[in-house]
Enzyme design. Structure first.
Site, PDB file in Angstrom:
ATOM      1  N   ARG A  66       3.662 -22.076  44.526  1.00  0.00           N
ATOM      2  CA  ARG A  66       4.444 -22.999  43.695  1.00  0.00           C
ATOM      3  C   ARG A  66       4.507 -24.395  44.305  1.00  0.00           C
ATOM      4  NH1 ARG A  66       7.912 -21.088  39.611  1.00  0.00           N
ATOM      5  NH2 ARG A  66       7.770 -18.848  39.483  1.00  0.00           N
ATOM      6  N   HIS A 110      17.758 -27.378  26.551  1.00  0.00           N
ATOM      7  CA  HIS A 110      17.928 -25.922  26.558  1.00  0.00           C
ATOM      8  C   HIS A 110      18.518 -25.489  25.220  1.00  0.00           C
ATOM      9  CE1 HIS A 110      18.513 -21.953  28.216  1.00  0.00           C
ATOM     10  NE2 HIS A 110      19.698 -21.956  27.633  1.00  0.00           N
TER      11      HIS A 110
HETATM   12  C1  GAR Z   1      12.691 -25.478  22.599  1.00  0.00           C
HETATM   13  O1  GAR Z   1      13.542 -24.762  21.729  1.00  0.00           O
HETATM   14  C2  GAR Z   1      13.354 -25.701  23.924  1.00  0.00           C
HETATM   15  O2  GAR Z   1      14.737 -25.929  23.827  1.00  0.00           O
HETATM   16  C3  GAR Z   1      13.085 -24.396  24.612  1.00  0.00           C
HETATM   17  O3  GAR Z   1      11.768 -24.064  24.258  1.00  0.00           O
HETATM   18  C4  GAR Z   1      11.467 -24.624  22.981  1.00  0.00           C
HETATM   19  C5  GAR Z   1      10.223 -25.466  23.115  1.00  0.00           C
HETATM   20  O4  GAR Z   1       9.798 -25.900  21.854  1.00  0.00           O
HETATM   21  N1  GAR Z   1      13.221 -24.524  26.033  1.00  0.00           N
HETATM   22  C6  GAR Z   1      13.583 -23.522  26.825  1.00  0.00           C
HETATM   23  O5  GAR Z   1      13.805 -22.399  26.413  1.00  0.00           O
HETATM   24  C7  GAR Z   1      13.682 -23.889  28.288  1.00  0.00           C
HETATM   25  N2  GAR Z   1      14.110 -22.770  29.058  1.00  0.00           N
HETATM   26  P1  GAR Z   1       8.815 -27.141  21.745  1.00  0.00           P
HETATM   27  O6  GAR Z   1       7.613 -26.855  22.648  1.00  0.00           O
HETATM   28  O7  GAR Z   1       8.413 -27.153  20.292  1.00  0.00           O
HETATM   29  O8  GAR Z   1       9.566 -28.377  22.163  1.00  0.00           O
END
Ligand code: GAR
Length: 210
Positions: A66, A110
């Site tokens: 990482r 989030h």
């Molecule tokens: C979004 O809903 C974001 O809030 C979530 O993933 C999706 C990405 O959608 N993020 C998480 O869950 C972070 N842990 P996108 O690629 O269309 O923006």
């Protein structure tokens, strides 16, 4: 304008919302770079189509290392003179190295009303818990997952008969409004040097998504 990078892992709809907002001449941040840990992320092509430099830094090429993967991300950000980093559906946990390097300058979105439902499967967990309000949160990234200072939130109702997809879609529409507003506030409030996280919080600026 503050030079901003977006880190994605997938579709990138939040990235698109940030890019669209940043086209406004009055928006205080400029999207200069999109990075994905997955070369197949659809958002990379979307970003390129919008004329933004977009690169994959594939975590699989680094095995379990990482630190070296994050060092490559950090180097890409610095070589593009990036000042602010937005995580937008970036689905890798970050180590204290990258979080520390960008403290006060790294935002995340989030899909829940934090501190409820940190982690994954937030919409299913909200339905399971029977909450009547759900939503999304933009926060500064700290080394504890989904726990940094909250910059902005939006709430949506949970309606009878909602499926996980219904809820995800209702929340996502709000994500696309709240993330540009939070980035604008941070970009406008960031001092020229020696950033303090508190400075971002002290400057909730007037820019709003239309
Ligand atoms: C979004 O809903 C974001 O809030 C979530 O993933 C999706 C990405 O959608 N993020 C998480 O869950 C972070 N842990 P996108 O690629 O269309 O923006």
């Amino acid at each position: 304008k503050r030079r901003t990078a977006i880190l994605i892992s997938g579709r990138g709809s939040n990235m698109e919302a940030l890019v669209a907002a940043a086209r406004d001449p009055g928006f205080p941040a400029e999207i200069c770079l999109v990075l994905s840990n997955r070369p197949e992320a659809g958002g990379l092509d979307t970003a390129r189509a919008a004329g933004i430099r977009a690169e994959a830094i594939d975590h699989r090429a680094y095995g379990r290392d990482r630190a070296t993967h994050e060092a490559a991300i950090d180097a890409a950000l610095r070589s593009a003179d990036i000042e602010i980093v937005c995580l937008a559906g970036y689905m890798r946990l970050l180590t204290p190295f990258l979080v520390g390097a960008w403290q006060g300058r790294m935002l995340n979105i989030h899909p829940s009303l934090l501190p409820c439902f940190p982690g994954l499967h937030t919409h299913a967990r909200a339905l399971e818990a029977g909450v009547k309000l759900h939503g999304c949160t933009v926060h500064l990234v700290t080394s504890e997952m989904d726990a940094g200072p909250i910059l902005a939130q939006a709430a949506v109702p949970v309606l009878a008969g909602d499926t996980e997809d219904d809820l995800a879609e209702r929340v996502l529409r709000q994500e696309h409004l709240v993330y540009p507003a939070a980035l604008a506030a941070v970009a406008a409030g960031l001092p020229a040097a020696a950033p303090e996280p508190a400075a971002a919080l002290a400057n909730p600026l007037g820019w709003r998504a239309r």
